[in-house]
Motif scaffolding. Structure first.
Motif, PDB file in Angstrom:
ATOM      1  N   THR A 224       0.773  -1.117  -0.013  1.00 16.81           N
ATOM      2  CA  THR A 224       0.010   0.076  -0.113  1.00 16.81           C
ATOM      3  C   THR A 224       0.941   1.252   0.050  1.00 16.81           C
ATOM      4  O   THR A 224       2.075   1.179   0.393  1.00 16.81           O
ATOM      5  CB  THR A 224      -0.954  -0.086   1.169  1.00 16.81           C
ATOM      6  OG1 THR A 224      -1.836   1.175   1.081  1.00 16.81           O
ATOM      7  CG2 THR A 224      -0.189   0.030   2.546  1.00 16.81           C
ATOM      8  N   GLU A 225       0.526   2.421  -0.357  1.00 16.40           N
ATOM      9  CA  GLU A 225       1.145   3.425  -0.829  1.00 16.40           C
ATOM     10  C   GLU A 225       0.685   4.819  -0.075  1.00 16.40           C
ATOM     11  O   GLU A 225      -0.551   4.973  -0.116  1.00 16.40           O
ATOM     12  CB  GLU A 225       1.549   3.688  -2.168  1.00 16.40           C
ATOM     13  CG  GLU A 225       2.437   4.447  -2.660  1.00 16.40           C
ATOM     14  CD  GLU A 225       2.833   4.179  -4.053  1.00 16.40           C
ATOM     15  OE1 GLU A 225       2.327   5.266  -4.975  1.00 16.40           O
ATOM     16  OE2 GLU A 225       3.286   3.421  -4.452  1.00 16.40           O
ATOM     17  N   GLY A 226       1.373   5.653   0.152  1.00 16.59           N
ATOM     18  CA  GLY A 226       1.090   6.861   0.752  1.00 16.59           C
ATOM     19  C   GLY A 226       1.950   8.101   0.193  1.00 16.59           C
ATOM     20  O   GLY A 226       2.149   7.656  -1.150  1.00 16.59           O
ATOM     21  N   VAL A 227       2.001   9.092   0.934  1.00 19.48           N
ATOM     22  CA  VAL A 227       2.613  10.225   0.145  1.00 19.48           C
ATOM     23  C   VAL A 227       4.055   9.994   0.056  1.00 19.48           C
ATOM     24  O   VAL A 227       4.776  10.133   1.266  1.00 19.48           O
ATOM     25  CB  VAL A 227       2.428  11.549   1.013  1.00 19.48           C
ATOM     26  CG1 VAL A 227       2.926  12.728   0.081  1.00 19.48           C
ATOM     27  CG2 VAL A 227       0.581  11.823   1.048  1.00 19.48           C
ATOM     28  N   TYR A 228       4.595   9.738  -1.131  1.00 24.74           N
ATOM     29  CA  TYR A 228       6.122   9.536  -1.058  1.00 24.74           C
ATOM     30  C   TYR A 228       6.758   8.449  -0.246  1.00 24.74           C
ATOM     31  O   TYR A 228       7.778   8.571   0.319  1.00 24.74           O
ATOM     32  CB  TYR A 228       7.043  10.999  -0.902  1.00 24.74           C
ATOM     33  CG  TYR A 228       6.429  12.159  -1.948  1.00 24.74           C
ATOM     34  CD1 TYR A 228       7.062  11.806  -3.170  1.00 24.74           C
ATOM     35  CD2 TYR A 228       5.905  13.198  -1.698  1.00 24.74           C
ATOM     36  CE1 TYR A 228       6.799  13.005  -4.208  1.00 24.74           C
ATOM     37  CE2 TYR A 228       5.585  14.118  -2.372  1.00 24.74           C
ATOM     38  CZ  TYR A 228       5.945  13.774  -3.837  1.00 24.74           C
ATOM     39  OH  TYR A 228       5.650  15.063  -4.667  1.00 24.74           O
TER      40      TYR A 228
END
Length: 277
Positions: A224-228
């Protein structure tokens, strides 16, 4: 570096790990206990099935007294300037996965992006970037998509929120081409795609993206991915929860047939809009 040559180097890394471990008269379980992973994981590292985290490579050097060898080679293998540091490991895993499931809430998943769509996204986040930088990012994204030519053996199953279809990235012509590309892959049976409609209302992990990957001889992994930033999850209990969330999304989404019809309809609307401007 091509995936095949990189894989060969990881196999060398694993072979050296096994050699140094056996020279130290340690079993996989014994070494695992000292570097805080399971003995099974040590075996997967040695077979180049799994890539260790950097902190594990550092601890291996400390236990086996290898003067930083495993840390240095890890850094060389994982260093790929085409991808952000937190994403390079995901690219490696995608190439090994037997099945990939994606859910995206706002943009087309990277494996499905056309060059024009990827360029528009890159420019949106890097308005002062050079052409060389943008072209490099686009090429890297298209290189990832090469795995769809043969496809993971158990398939690629993306689910897109309807917002992905409605946000005009790059303008009508770019969106028409992008959505037609997705439907073409589906018609060629390279992917199974579904759409979560606005009418479905709230859903698990709303607003987030998630990727689930399965492997032949290794446990499944979620990303899963967030901000940078991005997080690879391999704790079985957490991955199971993520899988349950994905299953709920899949159950709520439109059927593959209805999803294709909606994507094709949106593509036609963009195509008509592009022809009048």
């Amino acid at each position: 570096m091509a995936n095949t040559s990189r894989q060969a180097l990881w196999e060398y890394w694993g072979a050296e790990l096994k050699r140094h471990r056996e020279n130290a008269a340690l079993t996989q379980e014994m070494l695992g206990n000292q570097v805080f992973v399971s003995g099974g994981y040590i075996g997967q590292f040695e077979q180049a099935i799994r890539r260790p985290q950097l902190d594990v490579a550092i601890r291996i050097d400390q236990v086996l007294q290898t003067d930083g060898f495993f840390e240095r080679t890890w850094r060389k293998l994982i260093d790929d300037q085409r991808y952000a540091d937190y994403f390079a490991k995901v690219v490696e895993l995608e190439a090994q996965a037997t099945k990939i499931c994606d859910f995206e809430s706002m943009v087309v998943p990277g494996l499905l992006q056309t060059a024009a769509y990827a360029k528009a996204l890159t420019l949106a986040g890097n308005p002062f970037a050079t052409d060389e930088y943008v072209d490099g990012k686009v090429r890297a994204r298209l290189d990832r998509a090469e795995i769809l030519k043969s496809g993971p053996q158990d398939g690629y199953w993306p689910i897109l929120h309807e917002a992905v279809l409605r946000m005009p990235v790059g303008g009508p012509a770019v969106m028409a081409e992008q959505l037609e590309h997705i439907t073409r892959l589906a018609r060629e049976r390279k992917i199974v795609v579904q759409v979560m409609p606005f009418s479905a209302g709230p859903y698990p992990s709303a607003g987030r993206m998630v990727t689930l990957m399965e492997f032949v001889d290794a446990p499944p992994t979620a990303y899963t991915e967030g901000v940078y930033s991005g997080t690879l999850l391999d704790d079985p209990a957490i991955v199971k929860r993520v899988q349950q969330d994905y299953d709920l999304v899949r159950a709520t989404a439109l059927s593959p047939e209805a999803s294709l019809a909606l994507i094709e309809s949106a593509a036609e609307e963009y195509r008509q809009c592009a022809s009048t401007t």
